[in-house]
Design a protein around this motif. Structure first.
Motif, short mmCIF file in Angstrom:
data_model
loop_
_atom_site.label_atom_id
_atom_site.label_comp_id
_atom_site.label_asym_id
_atom_site.label_seq_id
_atom_site.Cartn_x
_atom_site.Cartn_y
_atom_site.Cartn_z
N GLY A 1 47.25 60.77 33.14
CA GLY A 1 48.54 61.31 34.20
C GLY A 1 48.09 60.94 35.57
N LEU A 2 47.22 60.58 35.99
CA LEU A 2 46.21 60.05 36.39
C LEU A 2 46.46 58.40 37.37
CD1 LEU A 2 43.75 62.18 36.34
CD2 LEU A 2 45.65 62.74 37.78
N PRO A 3 47.84 57.20 37.21
CA PRO A 3 48.12 56.40 37.64
C PRO A 3 47.08 55.86 38.40
CG PRO A 3 50.18 57.77 37.80
CD PRO A 3 48.88 58.57 37.68
N ASP A 4 46.52 56.67 39.25
CA ASP A 4 45.53 56.26 39.97
C ASP A 4 44.42 55.76 39.56
OD1 ASP A 4 47.86 56.35 41.94
OD2 ASP A 4 46.59 58.14 43.03
N LEU A 5 44.36 55.74 38.42
CA LEU A 5 43.08 55.59 37.74
C LEU A 5 43.49 54.60 37.22
CD1 LEU A 5 41.48 58.90 36.45
CD2 LEU A 5 40.57 57.80 38.47
N ALA A 6 44.23 53.53 36.87
CA ALA A 6 44.02 52.79 36.12
C ALA A 6 45.59 51.31 37.13
CB ALA A 6 45.38 52.74 35.20
N GLY A 7 44.82 50.53 36.86
CA GLY A 7 44.52 49.15 37.82
C GLY A 7 43.35 48.11 38.30
N ILE A 8 44.04 46.87 37.98
CA ILE A 8 42.69 45.66 38.74
C ILE A 8 43.41 45.45 40.04
CG2 ILE A 8 42.16 43.73 38.15
CD1 ILE A 8 43.35 44.30 35.18
N PHE A 9 42.16 45.30 40.93
CA PHE A 9 42.35 44.78 41.99
C PHE A 9 41.38 43.61 42.41
CE2 PHE A 9 40.39 44.12 46.19
CZ PHE A 9 41.27 43.96 46.85
N VAL A 10 41.21 42.64 42.50
CA VAL A 10 40.66 41.06 42.94
C VAL A 10 41.13 41.21 44.59
CG1 VAL A 10 39.42 38.91 42.56
CG2 VAL A 10 40.98 40.63 40.39
N GLY A 11 39.77 40.91 45.22
CA GLY A 11 39.34 40.54 45.87
C GLY A 11 37.80 40.96 46.82
N ASP A 12 37.42 40.27 47.78
CA ASP A 12 36.06 40.84 48.37
C ASP A 12 35.15 40.72 48.05
OD1 ASP A 12 37.60 41.95 51.03
OD2 ASP A 12 37.56 43.41 50.38
N GLY A 13 35.24 39.89 46.57
CA GLY A 13 34.05 39.37 45.78
C GLY A 13 33.87 39.99 45.11
N GLU A 14 34.97 41.30 44.89
CA GLU A 14 34.82 41.31 43.78
C GLU A 14 36.38 41.56 42.35
OE1 GLU A 14 32.38 45.34 45.24
OE2 GLU A 14 34.41 45.77 45.10
N VAL A 15 35.90 42.33 41.19
CA VAL A 15 36.75 42.53 40.57
C VAL A 15 37.10 44.13 40.52
CG1 VAL A 15 37.61 42.30 38.48
CG2 VAL A 15 36.96 40.67 39.65
N ARG A 16 37.84 44.81 40.43
CA ARG A 16 37.36 46.22 40.52
C ARG A 16 38.67 46.75 39.23
NH1 ARG A 16 38.50 47.74 46.88
NH2 ARG A 16 36.89 46.16 47.92
N ILE A 17 38.29 47.20 38.56
CA ILE A 17 38.98 47.76 37.29
C ILE A 17 38.61 49.11 37.12
CG2 ILE A 17 39.75 47.73 34.59
CD1 ILE A 17 38.34 44.76 35.09
N GLY A 18 40.02 49.78 37.06
CA GLY A 18 39.89 51.67 37.12
C GLY A 18 39.91 52.29 35.76
N ALA A 19 39.32 53.22 36.08
CA ALA A 19 38.64 53.33 34.36
C ALA A 19 39.55 53.62 33.32
CB ALA A 19 38.22 55.19 35.23
N MET A 20 41.17 54.52 33.55
CA MET A 20 42.72 53.86 32.47
C MET A 20 42.86 52.59 32.40
SD MET A 20 42.28 56.90 31.30
CE MET A 20 43.49 57.22 30.54
N THR A 21 42.03 51.48 32.66
CA THR A 21 42.44 50.35 32.90
C THR A 21 42.41 49.65 31.25
OG1 THR A 21 42.04 49.16 34.62
CG2 THR A 21 42.81 48.16 33.58
N THR A 22 43.15 49.86 30.31
CA THR A 22 43.19 49.21 28.91
C THR A 22 42.61 48.12 28.59
OG1 THR A 22 45.24 48.49 28.31
CG2 THR A 22 44.98 50.72 28.32
N HIS A 23 41.70 48.15 27.51
CA HIS A 23 41.23 46.71 26.99
C HIS A 23 42.11 45.29 26.76
CE1 HIS A 23 38.57 49.01 26.79
NE2 HIS A 23 38.25 49.25 24.57
N ALA A 24 43.62 45.97 26.91
CA ALA A 24 43.88 44.55 26.54
C ALA A 24 45.64 44.64 28.55
CB ALA A 24 45.62 45.22 25.87
N THR A 25 45.62 45.08 29.54
CA THR A 25 45.34 44.54 30.24
C THR A 25 44.29 44.30 31.10
OG1 THR A 25 46.50 47.34 30.34
CG2 THR A 25 46.29 45.56 32.57
#
Ligand SMILES: Cc1cc2nc3c(=O)[nH]c(=O)nc-3n(C[C@H](O)[C@H](O)[C@H](O)COP(=O)(O)OP(=O)(O)OC[C@H]3O[C@@H](n4cnc5c(N)ncnc54)[C@H](O)[C@@H]3O)c2cc1C
Ligand code: FES
Ligand code: FES
Lengths: 266, 159
Positions: free
Chosen positions: A53-77
């Motif tokens: 129930g915490l959508p903020d924990l899922a998601g991908i951000f690419v920028g500033d020389g890094e890839v940031r992946i939220g803890a709840m992001t699935t392997h398929a995503t």
């Protein structure tokens, strides 16, 4: 399955409060490891705290020389993300190789690294890329995160929020999968970045580990030939029904060479 | 004392609301509470895929999910795909290509295949085999299943 109470918090603070109030509570992410464990009655948490129930924990951000992946992001995503495929194709390929499509639809990066299965794929990517694990209370360097078989530096009640991967110049991952589960019998992640070369091995030992001799050889020459003569000591490796320690030591060399080849092609 | 939890979701287009114990698996809820026994249970290890259903259109293993985790979402089972009179194109393809023998794995195979075909209207046999990693069949040797999925995907694209 033993009975438990179920909670679906709407904020990270609420999740933390639930964990603090119930010392026998467990977090639930994709459930692809925890639910089979509960079905086999190998765990008996008093409460499950569902991070779904915490959508903020899922998601991908690419920028500033890094890839940031939220803890709840699935392997398929992660596997299908155009941004990850462009910036860090080796990580997208690693995610695509986990289990099967249905496991990838539910399983998450946060659950995978928190569980720290000795044969899981993500630990190799996290250590190989020198990533940083961001929790609700601190940042943990990859080299300090995995502390043993199914053990991490996470404290009781600590929640993984995100993993930050620095984007390397080149990276590759190769694994010899168990034919039934796809877990790594041996998997090697290799990355070359400004800071040097890192080689991380999963599946072969009790926990993910680096191979300094290969890192030195690849820093001198980033080619599969450079590590052809580096032998990995079988003494500390696992023997089980899938493979002996000696065979795993051999596989580490073969997978490392394939990972370098894949890094050079990417 | 464990509290029951009220879940509300849709199953094959019908709204369902029920009080469940948190430990109730989605597959148990479908089979024992709703009587939808088309979804099968073939293993204890989350590996066989006999239990595959769709959750908001994506294939998942209903034996490795709690019913409460489906709250607010749309579940589709094999019963929601077609009817004996009007089979779904993927069901028809399994029928025409002899893609089953005992039929135990078939509901999961078809639910998995439909998810696959939605994103891939003309798959190669290799792509089908890669996708079916999570579905185990103990009878057919897979050859006719792969042929069925290829044909079903093409038929779905035309339908
Ligand atoms: C058939 C099958 C095949 C598989 N094959 C592979 C494979 O080839 N390679 C591979 O790497 N993995 C494989 N897996 C495991 C899969 O990747 C799991 O998804 C993963 O290990 C756990 O992630 P999860 O989100 O499902 O976590 P869960 O099962 O929900 O949780 C796992 C553990 O992590 C804790 N946890 C979860 N999220 C957090 C968080 N944010 N912070 C702190 N603690 C947390 C939970 O409390 C629990 O203890 C396979 C699983 C199955 C069932
Ligand atoms: S019953 Fe075997 S994977 Fe669900
Ligand atoms: S047809 Fe019998 S298990 Fe597949």
């Amino acid at each position: 399955m033993y009975a438990f109470d179920y909670h679906k918090p709407r904020s990270l603070a609420e999740a933390t409060a639930l964990l603090n109030a119930n010392p026998e509570a467990r977090l639930l992410a994709g459930g692809m490891t925890l639910i089979p464990t509960l079905k086999q009655r190998l765990a008996s948490p008093s409460d499950l705290v569902d991070l779904g129930g915490l959508p903020d924990l899922a998601g991908i951000f690419v920028g500033d020389g890094e890839v940031r992946i939220g803890a709840m992001t699935t392997h398929a995503t992660v596997a299908h993300s155009a941004e990850v495929r462009a910036a860090l194709p080796a990580l997208a390929a690693l995610a695509e190789g986990i289990g099967d499509p249905q496991v990838r639809h539910r399983g998450t990066i946060g659950g995978s690294i928190s569980n720290a299965d000795p044969a899981a794929d993500y630990p190799a990517g996290v250590v190989g890329l020198g990533a940083t694990v961001v929790t609700d209370r601190r940042e943990i360097a990859a080299d300090n995160f995995f502390t043993g078989m199914f053990e991490t530096a996470l404290e009781p009640g600590e929640i993984v929020r995100q993993v930050r991967f620095p984007i390397p110049e080149a990276a590759g991952y190769a694994k010899f999968p168990n034919p039934a589960s796809r877990y790594a019998v041996a998997g090697v992640f290799v990355a070359r970045a400004a800071g040097g070369v890192r080689v991380a091995v999963t599946g072969a030992g009790p926990s993910v580990f680096r191979v300094p001799e290969m890192e030195a050889a690849l820093t001198a020459s980033f080619t599969p030939e450079a590590i052809a003569s580096v032998l990995v000591d079988a003494d500390d490796l696992n023997t089980d029904l899938h493979a002996t320690a000696a065979y795993r030591a051999h596989l580490v060399g073969v997978m490392a060479a394939r990972a370098v080849t894949s890094a050079l092609e990417s | 004392m464990i509290d029951t939890v009220t879940v509300m979701f849709s199953v094959n287009g019908n709204d369902v609301s029920a009080a469940v114990e948190p430990r109730t698996l989605l597959v148990t809820f479908l089979r024992e509470h709703l009587g939808l026994t088309g979804t099968h249970i073939g293993c204890d290890t989350s590996q066989c895929g006999a239990c595959v259903v769709h959750l908001d259109g994506r294939s998942v293993k209903s034996c490795t999910m709690l019913a409460v985790q489906a709250d607010g979402q749309a579940v589709t089972t094999i019963e929601g795909l077609g009817t004996p009179e009007k089979l779904h194109p993927m069901q028809a393809a399994f029928n025409e290509n002899h893609g089953l023998q005992c039929g135990f794995c078939t509901p999961g195979m078809i639910m998995s295949a439909v998810d696959f075909a939605q994103g891939n209207p003309s798959p190669t046999p290799h792509e089908v085999r890669e996708w079916l990693e999570g579905n185990i069949c103990r009878c057919t040797g897979y050859h006719n299943i792969v042929a069925s999925v290829e044909a079903g995907a093409r038929a779905m694209a035309k339908a």
